[in-house]
Design an enzyme around this catalytic site. Structure first.
Site, PDB file in Angstrom:
ATOM      1  CB  SER A   2      -0.943   0.012   1.211  1.00  0.00           C
ATOM      2  OG  SER A   2      -0.217  -0.115   2.429  1.00  0.00           O
ATOM      3  CG  ASP A  28      -3.532   5.633   6.980  1.00  0.00           C
ATOM      4  OD1 ASP A  28      -2.367   5.388   7.327  1.00  0.00           O
ATOM      5  OD2 ASP A  28      -4.047   5.129   5.953  1.00  0.00           O
ATOM      6  CG  HIS A  86      -0.596   4.003   4.546  1.00  0.00           C
ATOM      7  ND1 HIS A  86      -1.832   3.553   4.968  1.00  0.00           N
ATOM      8  CD2 HIS A  86      -0.005   2.953   3.924  1.00  0.00           C
ATOM      9  CE1 HIS A  86      -1.985   2.290   4.616  1.00  0.00           C
ATOM     10  NE2 HIS A  86      -0.882   1.900   3.984  1.00  0.00           N
TER      11      HIS A  86
END
Length: 373
Positions: A62, A348, A351
């Site tokens: 991600s 978040d 990340h």
């Protein structure tokens, strides 16, 4: 190389990237010619094209997934607000950040193109294929068990996408030109974080099989095997990005003072040390001009965390969107973010923000100029 006319004949009927229109036929002739003389379509062949590479390819999780998980039945998605609030146009594209992610920033700062698109994007143009795409998938890892719970595209699945990409490009411009695109590209692989955090420290299976040191050895072995397979598929310049200080993610911090969790950071450091040693061995054994470069993200991100004021940050331990494991991906769909993301290193609970990524990528390029420029 086959003639432009032959390549044009190949391109007819090659799928979405082909058309019977005169304009599209001319485009194919132009881009094949540009590949033949070593110019990347869409990039000026001048001062802005800083890097010697004409294309960039990204494998990973991600951190570098620009939207390959969009539409998949997975919690590891980011194609909804508040993700993308600072992306051009304020669009949630599937990038796990408030704006651009490292693949975009690397592509731009190396002078290749402004954004690195996901390979699963149905609107890719020929120029996109010629200058590189991302195969990365949020939730993926080098351990084959890691991608299962999140139904991510596994590391082996990403190599399958790369194989599909090669076939598609060959149908458009011919095998010789395709081989040249691949050989003149830089390849990045960015995985390992999910293996350590979401697999080993969260699920019971691997902890019953391995202690942390032996699991890292297992993980490094898989990572080396993945790298060698990529190399065998034509990648000559492979930049292997280590894992960040995982214990410093907002979701992993512990205690009332919210200090970085030491065991996860130790696992991160051990993985990075061991993979660097293995890459050194691969370089020593290489006989075909292939290059394997270790790229440090651990200490570059840790420096932001330890010296936030120097970089203009105010919050090092919290995420703009929250701190718990459930303050990321599908779990924050349409939730409100903090009022000033520029104060935060983390967007978040896992990340970093675009601002943090920008600083880290600048440092990575500066530290590896001899390989990347």
């Amino acid at each position: 190389m086959a003639s432009c006319l032959q390549q044009l004949q190949i391109s007819l009927g090659a799928g979405r990237c082909s058309s019977s229109s005169l304009a599209q036929r001319l485009l194919v002739i132009v881009v094949v010619s540009m590949v033949a003389i070593g110019v990347a379509p869409g990039v000026a062949n001048g001062a802005e094209n800083k890097s010697r590479f004409k294309a960039i390819f990204m494998f990973g999780d991600s951190i570098v997934d620009p939207g390959n998980n969009n539409g998949r039945l997975t919690e590891a998605r980011a194609d909804f607000p508040p993700y993308g609030q600072d992306f051009p146009g304020g669009v949630a594209t599937g990038r796990f950040s408030n704006g651009k992610v490292p693949g975009d920033l690397l592509a731009s700062k190396l002078g290749i193109k402004e954004l690195l698109p996901p390979y699963n994007n149905q609107d890719l143009e020929l120029s996109d294929l010629l200058t590189g795409v991302a195969f990365a998938s949020g939730g993926s890892g080098y351990d084959p068990l890691t991608s299962g719970p999140s139904t991510a595209i596994s590391s082996s699945g990403q190599l399958d996408l790369f194989s599909d990409y090669k076939q598609k490009l060959t149908s458009l411009i011919g095998e010789e030109a395709m081989t040249r695109v691949i050989s003149e590209a830089v390849f990045f692989t960015v995985m390992g974080a999910n293996d350590i955090l979401n697999n080993y420290f969260t699920l019971p299976v691997r902890r019953h099989q391995y202690d942390i040191a032996s699991y890292i050895e297992f993980l490094v072995s898989n990572a080396v095997d993945f790298t060698l397979k990529m190399n065998a598929m034509g990648a000559k310049m492979i930049a292997f990005v280590g894992v960040p200080p995982l214990g410093c993610c907002p979701s992993q911090r512990t205690g009332p003072s919210r200090e970085c969790e030491p065991l996860r950071n130790q696992a991160s450091e051990l993985f990075n040390t061991r993979i660097k040693q293995e890459l050194d061995k691969l370089n020593a054994e290489s006989t075909d001009g292939s290059r394997f470069v270790y790229i440090d993200i651990y200490y570059n991100l840790l420096d932001l965390i330890q010296r936030p004021g120097y970089y203009g940050f105010k919050d090092t331990s919290d995420g703009c969107c929250g701190n718990s494991i459930l303050n990321a991906a599908i779990f924050i769909k349409y939730h409100s973010a903090c009022p000033n993301v520029y104060d935060y290193i983390f967007w978040d609970s896992f990340h970093p923000s675009e601002k943090a990524y920008n600083i880290v990528v600048d440092n990575l390029i500066q530290q590896n100029q001899q390989y990347l420029m």
